[in-house]
Design a protein around this motif. Sequence first.
Motif, PDB file in Angstrom:
ATOM      1  N   SER A   1       1.151  -1.053  -0.223  1.00 15.31           N
ATOM      2  CA  SER A   1      -0.078  -0.087   0.215  1.00 15.31           C
ATOM      3  C   SER A   1       1.086   1.424  -0.107  1.00 15.31           C
ATOM      4  O   SER A   1       0.651   2.092  -0.667  1.00 15.31           O
ATOM      5  N   ARG A   2       2.116   1.068   0.770  1.00 20.02           N
ATOM      6  CA  ARG A   2       3.285   2.597   0.695  1.00 20.02           C
ATOM      7  C   ARG A   2       3.661   2.636  -0.690  1.00 20.02           C
ATOM      8  O   ARG A   2       3.936   3.652  -1.266  1.00 20.02           O
ATOM      9  N   LEU A   3       3.645   1.522  -0.527  1.00 21.27           N
ATOM     10  CA  LEU A   3       4.766   1.360  -2.584  1.00 21.27           C
ATOM     11  C   LEU A   3       3.606   1.679  -3.490  1.00 21.27           C
ATOM     12  O   LEU A   3       4.062   2.659  -4.289  1.00 21.27           O
ATOM     13  N   VAL A   4       2.189   1.635  -2.835  1.00 19.47           N
ATOM     14  CA  VAL A   4       2.045   2.223  -4.186  1.00 19.47           C
ATOM     15  C   VAL A   4       1.227   3.746  -4.604  1.00 19.47           C
ATOM     16  O   VAL A   4       1.122   4.527  -5.380  1.00 19.47           O
ATOM     17  N   GLU A   5       1.395   4.046  -3.442  1.00 17.42           N
ATOM     18  CA  GLU A   5       0.981   5.804  -2.453  1.00 17.42           C
ATOM     19  C   GLU A   5       1.974   6.011  -2.951  1.00 17.42           C
ATOM     20  O   GLU A   5       0.978   7.402  -4.015  1.00 17.42           O
TER      21      GLU A   5
END
Length: 289
Positions: free
Chosen positions: A59-63
């Motif tokens: 999720s952090r990478l996609v954000e």
Amino acid sequence: MFSSPRFRRPPFSSSTRLGLAGIGLSLLLGGCAQQPAPDPGPPPVSAEAFEARMASLESRLVERCETRLDWQDRQARLGRYLLADIRVLGDRLHEMRDALDRREAPPRPITQCEGVDSSQLDGMQVLGRAEWVGLPEVGTYLKARVDSGANTSSLSAREITPFERDGQDWVRFKLGLNEDDVVVDGVRDAWLEAPVERRVRILQAVGSNSRPVVSLLMTLGPIRQPVEFTLNDRSHLNYPVLLGRRFMMDIAVIDVAESYLHPRPEYAGGRPADEAAADEALDQDDSEL
């Protein structure tokens, strides 16, 4: 004669033996206690905790990726806006230059060429107030209104859709025709594509709008050259093409008393040139702008 007595170790008693055994055991246990305990390592992670941690990382990478893409998108839009502004400024400079040219050298007046062979005049082509033009890249002929009062030529278009190809602005459109316009039937509803050369700002009573300009190869009698057309819907007018003075400069003059001085070009799927007279007779009042 006496013999010397042998040396003998006195025997240990049971209590002494027990004492010595206890001392040895305590020493052994003391040495074991001084060794460091092995590191047990991190506690094992359950499958649920592992999946939760991986989902959080994803999720952090996609954000972060979305944030980066949004930034790139904003930069690209800003670049397009700046490019459009530069083109508008360029158009205004062209208009100012044209105005200065008109001051220094007034445009050639429209003349009626009575008694003159309508093939050439001083090395320039003579055009009637209406002519057939051909668009080889499109594959059709169209009627054109020849008007030296207009600066830029115009082509009737509808469903004009801008898009980008290889970093360049392009436009997709269909010819803006009504049912009375004469055209090769196969291209009446065909999609056409062309790179945008520039944009022109049109001032109107209700405000202003920007129109794309494309360059298309055009033929008119012996004339064959690329022409810049402003795309806008002319289907409410009598002619789908308007030829302005920028096209005619140094190559043609207008005989306002004549029309269709040059034959209609022929294209696959279209009607023969010798049938053009019947279509020319359908012309309505051509006093349009």
